[in-house]
Design a protein around this motif. Structure first.
Motif, mmCIF file in Angstrom:
data_model
loop_
_atom_site.group_PDB
_atom_site.id
_atom_site.type_symbol
_atom_site.label_atom_id
_atom_site.label_comp_id
_atom_site.label_asym_id
_atom_site.label_seq_id
_atom_site.Cartn_x
_atom_site.Cartn_y
_atom_site.Cartn_z
ATOM 1 N N SER A 41 0.809 -1.220 0.000
ATOM 2 C CA SER A 41 0.000 0.000 0.000
ATOM 3 C C SER A 41 0.846 1.276 0.000
ATOM 4 N N SER A 42 2.095 1.181 0.413
ATOM 5 C CA SER A 42 2.961 2.361 0.397
ATOM 6 C C SER A 42 3.699 2.525 -0.927
ATOM 7 N N ASN A 43 3.483 1.594 -1.868
ATOM 8 C CA ASN A 43 4.145 1.672 -3.169
ATOM 9 C C ASN A 43 3.208 1.147 -4.252
ATOM 10 N N LEU A 44 2.267 1.981 -4.670
ATOM 11 C CA LEU A 44 1.338 1.596 -5.733
ATOM 12 C C LEU A 44 2.027 1.883 -7.063
ATOM 13 N N ASN A 45 2.899 0.964 -7.472
ATOM 14 C CA ASN A 45 3.795 1.184 -8.600
ATOM 15 C C ASN A 45 3.236 0.752 -9.951
ATOM 16 N N LEU A 46 2.020 0.248 -9.980
ATOM 17 C CA LEU A 46 1.390 -0.164 -11.232
ATOM 18 C C LEU A 46 0.191 0.730 -11.490
ATOM 19 N N GLY A 47 -0.194 0.853 -12.743
ATOM 20 C CA GLY A 47 -1.340 1.707 -13.021
ATOM 21 C C GLY A 47 -1.942 1.482 -14.387
ATOM 22 N N VAL A 48 -3.198 1.849 -14.483
ATOM 23 C CA VAL A 48 -3.936 1.832 -15.747
ATOM 24 C C VAL A 48 -4.614 3.188 -15.865
ATOM 25 N N THR A 49 -4.460 3.821 -17.038
ATOM 26 C CA THR A 49 -5.037 5.139 -17.267
ATOM 27 C C THR A 49 -5.864 5.137 -18.539
ATOM 28 N N ASN A 50 -7.060 5.709 -18.454
ATOM 29 C CA ASN A 50 -7.899 5.931 -19.623
ATOM 30 C C ASN A 50 -8.286 7.407 -19.589
ATOM 31 N N LEU A 51 -7.848 8.161 -20.600
ATOM 32 C CA LEU A 51 -8.069 9.605 -20.614
ATOM 33 C C LEU A 51 -9.422 10.030 -21.162
ATOM 34 N N ALA A 52 -10.262 9.076 -21.582
ATOM 35 C CA ALA A 52 -11.605 9.418 -22.063
ATOM 36 C C ALA A 52 -12.415 10.007 -20.904
ATOM 37 N N LEU A 53 -13.151 11.071 -21.178
ATOM 38 C CA LEU A 53 -13.978 11.704 -20.149
ATOM 39 C C LEU A 53 -15.356 11.047 -20.129
ATOM 40 N N VAL A 54 -15.613 10.261 -19.073
ATOM 41 C CA VAL A 54 -16.867 9.515 -18.933
ATOM 42 C C VAL A 54 -17.358 9.638 -17.487
ATOM 43 N N THR A 55 -18.607 9.255 -17.258
ATOM 44 C CA THR A 55 -19.133 9.234 -15.888
ATOM 45 C C THR A 55 -19.250 7.813 -15.334
ATOM 46 N N SER A 56 -19.303 6.822 -16.205
ATOM 47 C CA SER A 56 -19.308 5.411 -15.796
ATOM 48 C C SER A 56 -17.955 4.822 -16.198
ATOM 49 N N HIS A 57 -17.166 4.461 -15.210
ATOM 50 C CA HIS A 57 -15.775 4.063 -15.427
ATOM 51 C C HIS A 57 -15.612 2.551 -15.303
ATOM 52 N N VAL A 58 -14.806 1.982 -16.198
ATOM 53 C CA VAL A 58 -14.489 0.555 -16.177
ATOM 54 C C VAL A 58 -13.000 0.419 -16.474
ATOM 55 N N VAL A 59 -12.259 -0.211 -15.550
ATOM 56 C CA VAL A 59 -10.837 -0.472 -15.747
ATOM 57 C C VAL A 59 -10.602 -1.949 -15.488
#
Length: 108
Positions: A41-59
């Motif tokens: 929890s002190s090193n969240l070194n992975l990530g997924v980013t979606n730059l689309a502007l939406v109100t319902s998010h799915v990752v």
């Protein structure tokens, strides 16, 4: 009128199917979808980013280590550049990686 407030984040839910963890949430205005995660929890070194502007998010998260506990938080940013982070009130959201065949593991 200028927008100085980030979007509100609500209804954070995660579920796993065939080794893929899906995280969903809602925002109060169109915003980006970012999940930062890791096994510490002190090193969240992975990530997924979606730059689309939406109100319902799915990752969707893949390549997870079976049996390993992961911690994650969510970040959403609106068109004006205001961001909001939801880290489950500092406790972080958690899940356990499942193998692709779904034979073991779990999801919180």
């Amino acid at each position: 009128m200028a927008d100085f407030n980030g979007p509100s984040i609500s209804s954070v839910v995660s579920g796993i199917d065939v080794g893929v963890l899906t995280i969903t949430w809602q925002t109060s205005e169109p915003a980006t979808s970012i999940v930062r995660y890791g096994t510490n929890s002190s090193n969240l070194n992975l990530g997924v980013t979606n730059l689309a502007l939406v109100t319902s998010h799915v990752v969707k998260l893949t390549g997870l280590i079976p049996g390993r506990t992961y911690f994650y938080l969510i970040v959403s940013g609106d068109a004006a550049g205001n961001t909001t982070t939801n880290n489950n009130s500092g406790a972080y959201y958690t899940f356990t990686g499942w193998p692709r065949d779904g034979a073991a593991g779990g999801c919180l």
